[in-house]
Write an enzyme that holds these catalytic residues in place. Structure first.
Site, mmCIF file in Angstrom:
data_model
loop_
_atom_site.group_PDB
_atom_site.id
_atom_site.type_symbol
_atom_site.label_atom_id
_atom_site.label_comp_id
_atom_site.label_asym_id
_atom_site.label_seq_id
_atom_site.Cartn_x
_atom_site.Cartn_y
_atom_site.Cartn_z
ATOM 1 N N GLU A 42 0.832 -1.209 0.000
ATOM 2 C CA GLU A 42 0.000 0.000 0.000
ATOM 3 C C GLU A 42 0.868 1.261 0.000
ATOM 4 O O GLU A 42 0.771 2.099 0.896
ATOM 5 C CB GLU A 42 -0.957 -0.006 1.192
ATOM 6 N N TYR A 157 0.269 -7.632 -2.123
ATOM 7 C CA TYR A 157 -0.804 -6.981 -1.388
ATOM 8 C C TYR A 157 -2.103 -7.527 -1.963
ATOM 9 O O TYR A 157 -2.608 -7.066 -2.979
ATOM 10 C CB TYR A 157 -0.725 -5.459 -1.547
ATOM 11 N N ASP A 196 0.666 -8.543 2.775
ATOM 12 C CA ASP A 196 -0.677 -8.501 3.345
ATOM 13 C C ASP A 196 -1.562 -9.444 2.537
ATOM 14 O O ASP A 196 -1.965 -9.137 1.415
ATOM 15 C CB ASP A 196 -1.204 -7.062 3.265
ATOM 16 N N ASN A 198 -4.520 -10.494 3.594
ATOM 17 C CA ASN A 198 -5.905 -10.097 3.866
ATOM 18 C C ASN A 198 -6.801 -11.294 4.203
ATOM 19 O O ASN A 198 -7.978 -11.328 3.837
ATOM 20 C CB ASN A 198 -6.486 -9.311 2.686
ATOM 21 N N ASP A 296 -1.913 1.388 10.056
ATOM 22 C CA ASP A 296 -2.850 0.531 10.771
ATOM 23 C C ASP A 296 -2.354 -0.910 10.826
ATOM 24 O O ASP A 296 -3.024 -1.766 11.413
ATOM 25 C CB ASP A 296 -4.238 0.596 10.129
#
Length: 619
Positions: A42, A157, A196, A198, A296
């Site tokens: 990101e 990602y 990531d 997810n 985050d």
């Protein structure tokens, strides 16, 4: 040697946090992470807006993948410390479709074969059509592959399931990733997948995974079921960090910052470092770094042994199996050092629009360009253009001419007036107040249209409904008749707004002081202190209500999501969220609610303000 992965949620957000705001260069951030290979997800940037200090930090080779159609979205990056390791090859994307110009040769490619849509089983989209190629899956800048000899690093990602319609895209990306790893393993390569993903691998990786309603159906979700089959012992990939902490609770890497979930560690683990079986002997340790702020997410890492002993008793040294060539002058063609804009072969268009029309040298990109604004961060081109817009000539502001303001100076505290508002208000009274150091040329020496000065130098006018705060604390005096040119209809509307607001203040003041005198309010002229008291009552901050469960003052929030309620404020329970906090009857079973955390109290601020007003009138 350390491999680190971190979803930074935007490259420009780091300078907002400690300790990153103490560094004067981006290389300082990379060195503080203390890793030889650093993988970011990101990036939320683009090639055109990426400053040189980020693209070419000293002592690092940088590789980037940006989305093709969306700017400031997604994006991944890999930084390799050239002092300890040398990247051999690099590719963008997982499908092999994304190619530089000219395309990579067979020697520059990492693989001999790539995933093909006809060879894998992809999910149909919401319209029932199955993708016939993988170009769309690779178009969002979500993957980078770098060959380091001993291992092939894949920085990903993975898409998030923002809606039901997005689920097929997410699943197809996972399937493409799995197929690319399988083909690399068939070629005898060891693979390390970082980033990531997810997805939560097990109930232990979710803050609410221990609840009885979630444990039984945890792997029913298609993405979790796929991930469960890909990980060992069923699949070929090993969760390297979890290997060292098999029963550790609360090992989360992502938190919802909107509800302050990081304070109570109410998060999820969606960031992983996955390795093929041949890499397991090399892994020395792995962990997360929740103390590092800036996103985050938090960083995760693994450390590699300097040497290992094989089953046959042979000793292998890391520096022998990892390439390290400090004298290499030609990094892979995907490296940012090979970009035309940084190789001296191309001049950026933005360099012609800088302050003073000075060309940027390669070393002129300051680290201060990383500093973000609260909402959006302009690109370097926009920042340079904005500098010229905010450069004003020397001006002389006229003295106050409003009779009511000059006579009531002691009745209120003057407030700061923005420059644009001062220019607009004074330009109506004294059109020729701007003084310039240059002599005014004769009228006959320069010929131009009469509208040039008005369009170029005239300041913006105030909106019709806008007025100064000082106008509320005194009865506006009746001004003498003026010509139509001096005061236009918007000013008349503004005066009507002031009169009506002042009348409301009088009514409130009289109702609080003497309810019997309301009939003669229209002709009454209270003192400045009475007007000020009335407005203080009207504009007083709202007192927060108490939540129903804990009887504690609630906390006010603002709606930021686009829609009809954007900008509105509301109150929620002030306690932090935590495992089993009350999301509401539709989202949380009553027997699973833990009242130590936030309850489901909600009330609009407008309702609270209305109730307080009704209460004041009845009392």
């Amino acid at each position: 040697m350390r491999i680190l992965s971190w979803n930074i949620n935007g490259i420009r957000t780091l300078p907002q946090y400690h300790p990153w705001n103490n560094f004067t260069s981006f290389q300082g951030i990379l060195q503080h992470l203390k890793a030889d290979i650093i993988c970011f997800q990101e990036m939320k940037s683009s090639r055109s807006s990426l400053s040189r200090c980020i693209a070419l930090p000293d002592d690092y080779e940088a590789f980037f993948s940006f989305p093709q159609n969306k700017g400031g979205y997604s994006g991944v990056a890999v930084y390799a410390d050239s002092r300890t390791i040398t990247p051999l090859r690099a590719e963008e994307g997982l499908s092999g479709i994304l190619q530089p110009k000219p395309p990579l040769t067979s020697d520059e490619r990492i693989s001999r074969s790539y995933p093909c849509a006809s060879e894998i089983e992809l999910l149909p989209d919401e319209h029932g059509s199955t993708p016939n190629d993988l170009a769309a899956l690779d178009a969002e800048g979500r993957a980078l592959i770098v060959d380091f000899g001993l291992l092939v690093l894949i920085n990903v990602y993975c898409p998030n399931e923002t809606s039901d319609a997005r689920l097929p895209f997410k699943m197809n990306f996972h399937i493409m990733l799995q197929e690319r790893v399988r083909k690399l393993m068939n070629e005898g390569r060891e693979v390390v997948v970082v980033g990531d993903i997810n997805i939560c691998a097990t109930p232990l990786d979710h803050c609410d995974g221990h609840l009885a309603s979630n444990v039984a159906t945890f792997h029913d979700h298609p993405a979790r079921a796929w991930f469960h089959r890909w990980l060992s012992p069923i699949g070929c990939m090993t969760d390297a960090v979890r290997t060292f902490w098999p029963g550790r609770k609360g090992m989360y890497t992502c938190w919802n910052m909107r509800i302050s979930a990081r304070e109570t560690n109410y998060g999820t683990r969606v960031d992983y470092i996955l390795v093929t079986p041949g890499m397991l002997p090399w892994i020395k340790h792995g962990d997360i770094q929740p103390s590092l702020k800036g996103s985050d997410h938090c960083p995760i890492y693994i450390d590699l042994h300097d040497e290992i002993t094989t089953d046959t008793g042979e000793k292998l040294f890391l520096h022998d199996v990892l390439p390290m060539d400090r004298n290499r002058s030609d990094p892979p063609r995907l490296a940012a050092r090979q970009w035309e804009e940084y190789s001296g072969k191309q001049t950026l268009l933005s360099t012609f629009f800088g302050k003073g029309n000075r060309l940027h040298t390669p070393n002129s990109s300051p680290f201060s360009s990383l500093s973000p604004t609260p909402d959006t961060q302009p690109s370097r081109e926009q920042s340079d253009a904005a500098q010229s817009d905010h450069t004003h000539p020397a001006i002389e502001l006229p003295p106050p001419t409003h009779p009511s303001l000059s006579s009531q100076k002691s009745a209120y505290t003057p407030t700061y007036t923005p420059m644009s508002q001062a220019l607009a208000s004074s330009s109506k009274l004294q059109p020729n107040f701007i003084s310039s150091s240059r002599p005014t040329p004769p009228a006959s020496s320069v010929k131009r249209k009469p509208s040039d000065d008005a369009t170029k130098k005239a300041p913006k006018k105030l909106k019709g409904g806008q007025s100064k705060l000082s106008s509320f604390f005194a009865q506006p005096s009746i001004t003498p008749p003026c010509s139509q040119e001096e005061f236009s209809s918007p000013d008349a509307d503004q005066q009507d707004y002031i009169d009506s607001d002042h009348q409301l203040a009088l009514e409130l003041s009289a109702s609080l002081g003497n309810p019997l005198s309301q009939g003669s309010l229209a002709s009454a002229t209270p003192s400045a202190s009475q007007s000020k008291a009335a407005w203080s009552q009207l504009m007083a901050p709202i007192q927060p209500p108490n939540c129903l469960i804990h009887s504690e003052p609630a906390k006010e929030f603002t709606v930021n999501k686009a829609g009809p309620n954007k900008g509105k404020t509301f109150f929620l329970c002030s306690r932090p969220v935590g495992p089993g906090y009350d999301k509401g009857k539709g989202e949380r079973l009553r027997e699973e609610v833990d009242h130590r955390y936030r309850c489901n109290f909600f009330k609009w601020s407008s309702d609270v303000r209305r109730e307080a007003k009704d209460k004041s009138f009845t009392s």
